[in-house]
Design an enzyme around this catalytic site. Structure first.
Site, PDB file in Angstrom:
ATOM      1  N   HIS A   9       0.833  -1.207   0.000  1.00 13.64           N
ATOM      2  CA  HIS A   9       0.000   0.000   0.000  1.00 13.64           C
ATOM      3  C   HIS A   9       0.867   1.256   0.000  1.00 13.64           C
ATOM      4  O   HIS A   9       2.059   1.225   0.358  1.00 13.64           O
ATOM      5  CB  HIS A   9      -0.925   0.008   1.224  1.00 13.64           C
ATOM      6  CG  HIS A   9      -0.167   0.025   2.528  1.00 13.64           C
ATOM      7  ND1 HIS A   9       0.340   1.189   3.073  1.00 13.64           N
ATOM      8  CD2 HIS A   9       0.177  -0.973   3.376  1.00 13.64           C
ATOM      9  CE1 HIS A   9       0.964   0.898   4.203  1.00 13.64           C
ATOM     10  NE2 HIS A   9       0.882  -0.402   4.416  1.00 13.64           N
ATOM     11  N   GLY A  10       0.265   2.384  -0.358  1.00 14.21           N
ATOM     12  CA  GLY A  10       0.965   3.661  -0.327  1.00 14.21           C
ATOM     13  C   GLY A  10       1.241   4.145   1.086  1.00 14.21           C
ATOM     14  O   GLY A  10       0.689   3.628   2.066  1.00 14.21           O
ATOM     15  N   GLU A  11       2.101   5.142   1.167  1.00 11.74           N
ATOM     16  CA  GLU A  11       2.467   5.716   2.467  1.00 11.74           C
ATOM     17  C   GLU A  11       1.235   6.220   3.221  1.00 11.74           C
ATOM     18  O   GLU A  11       0.335   6.817   2.638  1.00 11.74           O
ATOM     19  CB  GLU A  11       3.425   6.892   2.245  1.00 11.74           C
ATOM     20  CG  GLU A  11       3.866   7.580   3.533  1.00 11.74           C
ATOM     21  CD  GLU A  11       4.599   8.880   3.259  1.00 11.74           C
ATOM     22  OE1 GLU A  11       5.842   8.865   3.297  1.00 11.74           O
ATOM     23  OE2 GLU A  11       3.926   9.905   2.982  1.00 11.74           O
ATOM     24  N   ASN A  15       2.706   5.777   8.961  1.00 13.99           N
ATOM     25  CA  ASN A  15       4.041   5.488   8.452  1.00 13.99           C
ATOM     26  C   ASN A  15       4.962   6.679   8.696  1.00 13.99           C
ATOM     27  O   ASN A  15       6.110   6.523   9.120  1.00 13.99           O
ATOM     28  CB  ASN A  15       4.025   5.199   6.954  1.00 13.99           C
ATOM     29  CG  ASN A  15       3.402   3.861   6.587  1.00 13.99           C
ATOM     30  OD1 ASN A  15       2.877   3.707   5.489  1.00 13.99           O
ATOM     31  ND2 ASN A  15       3.461   2.881   7.485  1.00 13.99           N
ATOM     32  N   GLN A  21       0.996  -0.028  12.670  1.00 14.37           N
ATOM     33  CA  GLN A  21      -0.409  -0.089  12.269  1.00 14.37           C
ATOM     34  C   GLN A  21      -1.012  -1.470  12.489  1.00 14.37           C
ATOM     35  O   GLN A  21      -2.037  -1.598  13.124  1.00 14.37           O
ATOM     36  CB  GLN A  21      -0.543   0.319  10.792  1.00 14.37           C
ATOM     37  CG  GLN A  21      -0.176   1.767  10.583  1.00 14.37           C
ATOM     38  CD  GLN A  21      -0.339   2.239   9.161  1.00 14.37           C
ATOM     39  OE1 GLN A  21      -1.210   3.056   8.869  1.00 14.37           O
ATOM     40  NE2 GLN A  21       0.499   1.737   8.283  1.00 14.37           N
ATOM     41  N   GLY A  22      -0.393  -2.507  11.941  1.00 12.44           N
ATOM     42  CA  GLY A  22      -0.949  -3.837  12.077  1.00 12.44           C
ATOM     43  C   GLY A  22      -2.364  -3.909  11.535  1.00 12.44           C
ATOM     44  O   GLY A  22      -2.635  -3.496  10.412  1.00 12.44           O
ATOM     45  N   ARG A  58      -6.212   1.205   3.892  1.00 16.19           N
ATOM     46  CA  ARG A  58      -5.047   1.715   3.181  1.00 16.19           C
ATOM     47  C   ARG A  58      -4.708   0.871   1.948  1.00 16.19           C
ATOM     48  O   ARG A  58      -4.222   1.403   0.943  1.00 16.19           O
ATOM     49  CB  ARG A  58      -3.840   1.813   4.119  1.00 16.19           C
ATOM     50  CG  ARG A  58      -3.387   0.506   4.787  1.00 16.19           C
ATOM     51  CD  ARG A  58      -2.360   0.835   5.869  1.00 16.19           C
ATOM     52  NE  ARG A  58      -1.744  -0.299   6.534  1.00 16.19           N
ATOM     53  CZ  ARG A  58      -2.239  -0.922   7.595  1.00 16.19           C
ATOM     54  NH1 ARG A  58      -3.415  -0.544   8.098  1.00 16.19           N
ATOM     55  NH2 ARG A  58      -1.595  -1.926   8.163  1.00 16.19           N
ATOM     56  N   GLU A  82      -2.126  -7.145   7.296  1.00 15.71           N
ATOM     57  CA  GLU A  82      -0.817  -7.011   7.910  1.00 15.71           C
ATOM     58  C   GLU A  82      -0.734  -7.865   9.172  1.00 15.71           C
ATOM     59  O   GLU A  82      -1.766  -8.321   9.699  1.00 15.71           O
ATOM     60  CB  GLU A  82      -0.570  -5.530   8.235  1.00 15.71           C
ATOM     61  CG  GLU A  82       0.799  -5.217   8.835  1.00 15.71           C
ATOM     62  CD  GLU A  82       1.977  -5.632   7.961  1.00 15.71           C
ATOM     63  OE1 GLU A  82       2.164  -6.862   7.774  1.00 15.71           O
ATOM     64  OE2 GLU A  82       2.731  -4.759   7.505  1.00 15.71           O
TER      65      GLU A  82
END
Length: 207
Positions: A9-11, A15, A21-22, A58, A82
């Site tokens: 995924h993107g930033e 981040n 995040q998990g 995300r 994740e």
């Protein structure tokens, strides 16, 4: 022949804050959205037969930006989430280093020894990610699949495809946001053609 384009995924906002995040989430930053748009253009000529994404917001947003207005079916698979980080989620890396020093060390320096009190090990993530990929291979014998997931998931798949142990998890190149790992599926083996490639981001710099 079946080819997998496995994308992180993107930033996201977390981040940039170095916050774990998990299974929790934070929105894509403007950079994250723009990087996904660059990847959309970079992959515009690839005829994807399907898109598989983690159900996290995300990854879903990243996948939708890459797809654009193309009529490509999209599926959401919990096994592509994740790593579940338990009590670490929402905390910064520095905070975790203070409150859970040993597990923090194992996470980054001895991943095969990482054993959280609550959450998943790297092997747990790898097993579910492999199962998701195997199901895709069973359902699609040829064509191109876009798989949008997360950094740890991609790393566990990379060591599996390289026939390495979890101990080697962090040996691969850094898996940046919107990086592409391209894998050609052959009987009983996987050929890695690109690993965490970010050439689409460099294309913007060179314009």
């Amino acid at each position: 022949m079946l080819t997998l384009y496995v994308v992180r995924h993107g930033e996201t906002k977390w981040n940039t804050e170095r916050r774990m995040q998990g299974w929790q989430d934070s929105p894509l930053t403007e950079k994250g959205k723009n990087d996904a748009r660059l990847l959309h253009h970079h992959l515009a000529s690839v005829p994807f037969v399907a898109i598989y994404s983690s159900p996290s917001e995300r990854t879903k947003e990243t996948a939708k930006i890459i797809r654009g207005d193309r009529d490509i079916p999209m599926y959401f698979d919990e096994r592509l989430r994740e790593i579940h980080l338990g009590d670490w989620e929402g905390k910064t890396i520095d905070e975790i280093a203070e409150i859970d020093q040993q597990n923090h060390y194992h996470f980054y320096h001895a991943p095969h020894l990482y054993q959280p009190l609550r959450g998943e090990t790297f092997s747990d993530v790898q097993q579910r990610a492999i199962a998701a990929i195997e199901q895709m291979i069973h359902q699609h014998h040829e064509g191109n699949l876009l798989v949008v997931t997360h950094g740890v998931v991609i790393r566990t798949l990379l060591v599996y495809w390289k026939q390495q142990s979890i101990e080697r998890l962090w040996d691969s190149p850094r898996v940046y946001g919107t990086s592409v790992t391209k894998v050609r599926v052959q009987p009983e083996k996987f050929i890695i053609e690109l690993e965490a490639d970010i050439s689409h981001l460099k294309e913007e710099v060179n314009q």
